[in-house]
Design a protein around this motif. Sequence first.
Motif, short mmCIF file in Angstrom:
data_model
loop_
_atom_site.label_atom_id
_atom_site.label_comp_id
_atom_site.label_asym_id
_atom_site.label_seq_id
_atom_site.Cartn_x
_atom_site.Cartn_y
_atom_site.Cartn_z
N LYS A 84 0.83 -1.21 0.00
CA LYS A 84 0.00 0.00 0.00
C LYS A 84 0.86 1.25 0.00
N ILE A 85 1.93 1.25 0.83
CA ILE A 85 2.83 2.40 0.89
C ILE A 85 3.52 2.62 -0.45
N GLN A 86 4.01 1.52 -1.04
CA GLN A 86 4.77 1.64 -2.29
C GLN A 86 3.88 1.99 -3.48
N LYS A 87 2.60 1.68 -3.37
CA LYS A 87 1.68 2.00 -4.47
C LYS A 87 1.35 3.47 -4.53
N ASN A 88 1.51 4.16 -3.39
CA ASN A 88 1.22 5.60 -3.38
C ASN A 88 2.09 6.30 -4.40
N ASN A 89 1.49 7.13 -5.18
CA ASN A 89 2.29 7.94 -6.10
C ASN A 89 3.06 8.96 -5.28
N LYS A 90 4.37 8.98 -5.45
CA LYS A 90 5.19 9.89 -4.66
C LYS A 90 4.95 11.32 -5.14
N GLN A 91 4.45 12.14 -4.21
CA GLN A 91 4.15 13.53 -4.56
C GLN A 91 5.42 14.39 -4.53
N ILE A 92 6.45 13.84 -3.87
CA ILE A 92 7.66 14.62 -3.62
C ILE A 92 8.75 14.16 -4.57
N LYS A 93 9.45 15.11 -5.15
CA LYS A 93 10.54 14.75 -6.07
C LYS A 93 11.84 15.32 -5.53
N PHE A 94 12.69 14.43 -5.04
CA PHE A 94 14.00 14.86 -4.55
C PHE A 94 15.02 14.79 -5.68
N GLU A 95 15.91 15.75 -5.69
CA GLU A 95 17.06 15.69 -6.60
C GLU A 95 18.19 16.51 -6.00
N ILE A 96 19.40 16.03 -6.20
CA ILE A 96 20.57 16.74 -5.67
C ILE A 96 20.91 17.84 -6.68
N LYS A 97 20.67 19.10 -6.27
CA LYS A 97 20.78 20.23 -7.20
C LYS A 97 22.10 20.98 -7.09
N THR A 98 22.69 20.98 -5.90
CA THR A 98 23.88 21.82 -5.67
C THR A 98 24.98 20.98 -5.01
N ASP A 99 26.04 21.69 -4.55
CA ASP A 99 27.15 21.01 -3.87
C ASP A 99 26.95 20.96 -2.35
N LEU A 128 15.61 9.35 -4.12
CA LEU A 128 15.58 9.81 -5.51
C LEU A 128 14.64 8.98 -6.38
N SER A 129 14.11 7.88 -5.83
CA SER A 129 13.22 7.02 -6.61
C SER A 129 11.81 7.61 -6.62
N ASP A 130 10.91 6.99 -7.40
CA ASP A 130 9.54 7.48 -7.48
C ASP A 130 8.62 6.78 -6.48
N LYS A 131 9.21 5.99 -5.55
CA LYS A 131 8.43 5.33 -4.51
C LYS A 131 8.73 5.99 -3.16
N PRO A 132 7.73 6.12 -2.29
CA PRO A 132 8.01 6.71 -0.97
C PRO A 132 8.99 5.85 -0.17
N MET A 133 9.91 6.49 0.53
CA MET A 133 10.85 5.76 1.38
C MET A 133 10.18 5.42 2.71
N ASN A 134 10.36 4.19 3.16
CA ASN A 134 9.88 3.76 4.48
C ASN A 134 10.96 2.83 5.02
N ARG A 135 11.98 3.40 5.65
CA ARG A 135 13.20 2.64 5.96
C ARG A 135 13.54 2.72 7.44
N LEU A 136 14.02 1.58 7.96
CA LEU A 136 14.51 1.49 9.33
C LEU A 136 16.04 1.51 9.30
N LEU A 137 16.63 2.44 10.04
CA LEU A 137 18.09 2.53 10.13
C LEU A 137 18.52 2.03 11.50
N GLN A 138 19.24 0.91 11.49
CA GLN A 138 19.72 0.32 12.74
C GLN A 138 21.22 0.50 12.86
N GLY A 139 21.67 0.62 14.09
CA GLY A 139 23.10 0.70 14.33
C GLY A 139 23.36 0.71 15.81
#
Length: 567
Positions: A84-99, A128-139
């Motif tokens: 369901k999360i991945q099917k959502n059309n990502k409304q946000i478009k990230f791109e690395i524009k500067t330094d 940067l993908s067209d799918k919403p990120m839903n990630r767990l960062l462990q450390g």
Amino acid sequence: LKARNIGDFSLRRIIAYAVEHYADEIKETLPEEILIKHNLLKLNEAIKNYHFPQSQELFSRAQYRFKFEEIFYLELLLALRKNKIQKNNKQIKFEIKTDLIKNFLKILSFQLTESQKKVLSEIKNDMLSDKPMNRLLQGDVGSGKTVVALIAMLIAVDSGYQAALMAPTEILADQHAKNISSLMKKLNDINTGKQVKVSLLLGGQSNSAKAKREKEIELQEADIIIGTHALIEEKVSFRNLGLVVIDEQHRFGVKQRADLLAKGLAPDVLVMSATPIPRTLTMTLYGDLDVSVINEMPKNRKPIKTVLRGEKKLPEIYKFIIDKAKEGYQTFIVYPLVEESEKLDLKAATNYYEELKNTYLKDLNVGLIHGRMNWREKEEMMFRFLNKEFDVLVATTVIEVGIDIPDANIILINDAHRFGLSQLHQLRGRVGRSNKQAYCILVTNDKIAAKQSANELNFDYLSPTQLEFYKASVRLQSMVKYNDGFKIAEIDLKLRGPGDIFGTKQSGFPELKFINIAEDSEIIFEAKQSAFELISYDPALSQKKNFLVRKKILEQYRENIIYADIA
């Protein structure tokens, strides 16, 4: 049953009658394809052989069938949620524009580890993908999760969005804000383009300060917003929220996380856990999240030396603390409670603070911090400790999450047998934040300290008192033996059992009766693969062969189908 004079034998006769006359009437709940693929008994055969097995092998297969089905449906709900999360059309478009990111890496006083770089690559690809990120960062504690999360926030800022970081306590949010603001000042000094602005929003701020921060957030005068639960208050309105980072995610409820996400138009989500999570729990509790793990510590860190000592050794330990203070070492001394409890014979931080500064540690500067102080008082004590006004800080577990003190390289934990294993590991993580050798001294009663061989997880034939003693010994020996938080987490899961770990975090998922999260990893892995594979080719459970699955989901897990398109 007793009131009706129904004993064990009578109950067994009732069960035998029910199984004999009605087991064949029970409708199957798993598709034929799944039964064949995993060599599972049919439901009626499993019931018969669970209660009155024809052989040990058939009893084992019946157990396996019930375990598989139970975890299969839990994993199916997670697969539906993820789909369901991945099917959502990502409304946000990230791109690395500067330094901006390149310049940020230049101002760091250290090199990122290979593990950090790998995790960053995973996060960047998600963003940067067209799918919403839903990630767990462990450390593990001190592995460098926060700097990775900050780089993710800078990707959002570089793309014209705001990023929010929600922390569980005001002192931790304040620490994040100070550290990030300091780094952003250096970055803004060398970055010719975007000037990154940081804002801190806390419940404990004055009304005027809060109003000012809320206006900054609404007008996007703040790019990185750090806060506690105050971020999810109704009057807080983000102009352009693109990324949500949740620190110490286990301290927030599902609704709190959802309330923050609702502040933006489907923002990307990064949740962080400083408490390593066993693989089986990751597959069950967090199966809807993609998982990244930082499994490498910064290169200049030395493993913390952990020792177990009886209370008789305390005078020697205090001498060690005094000697090390001459070398610039600072020490945490941790007690379980703030004041004496009538129920538990535990040392109280306030009483022992007075005693220590007047006896053993009278030649050192000793401070006190505990949970009954407000966050400003706690912060003041921690910063005075950081500035070396104190050689020793007497504390309760309030320091479990706190600011880094580079010269605090000894931690003495009193009544260590009273602490949980993951909490002991978190406390140990308060030291060893520099290139100096750090020490963790676990002090317990002499009887437990003398038992050096309790390292096998075998609880058979132990009385409740023996069991508690035995588990305490295993916890403490594990701390001495292992520095690896993931290894510690696996042992902790086996010691505590899945029940109390699993219960509060399911957010409406079914209670587990058959599967053992600590021991049944192969079944969990197999069921997860099967469930996610099924949803990948039939996300709406509309195919005829999956009718049974659809029926059971709708009948038994209706409260969870908000995550899916099968209603």
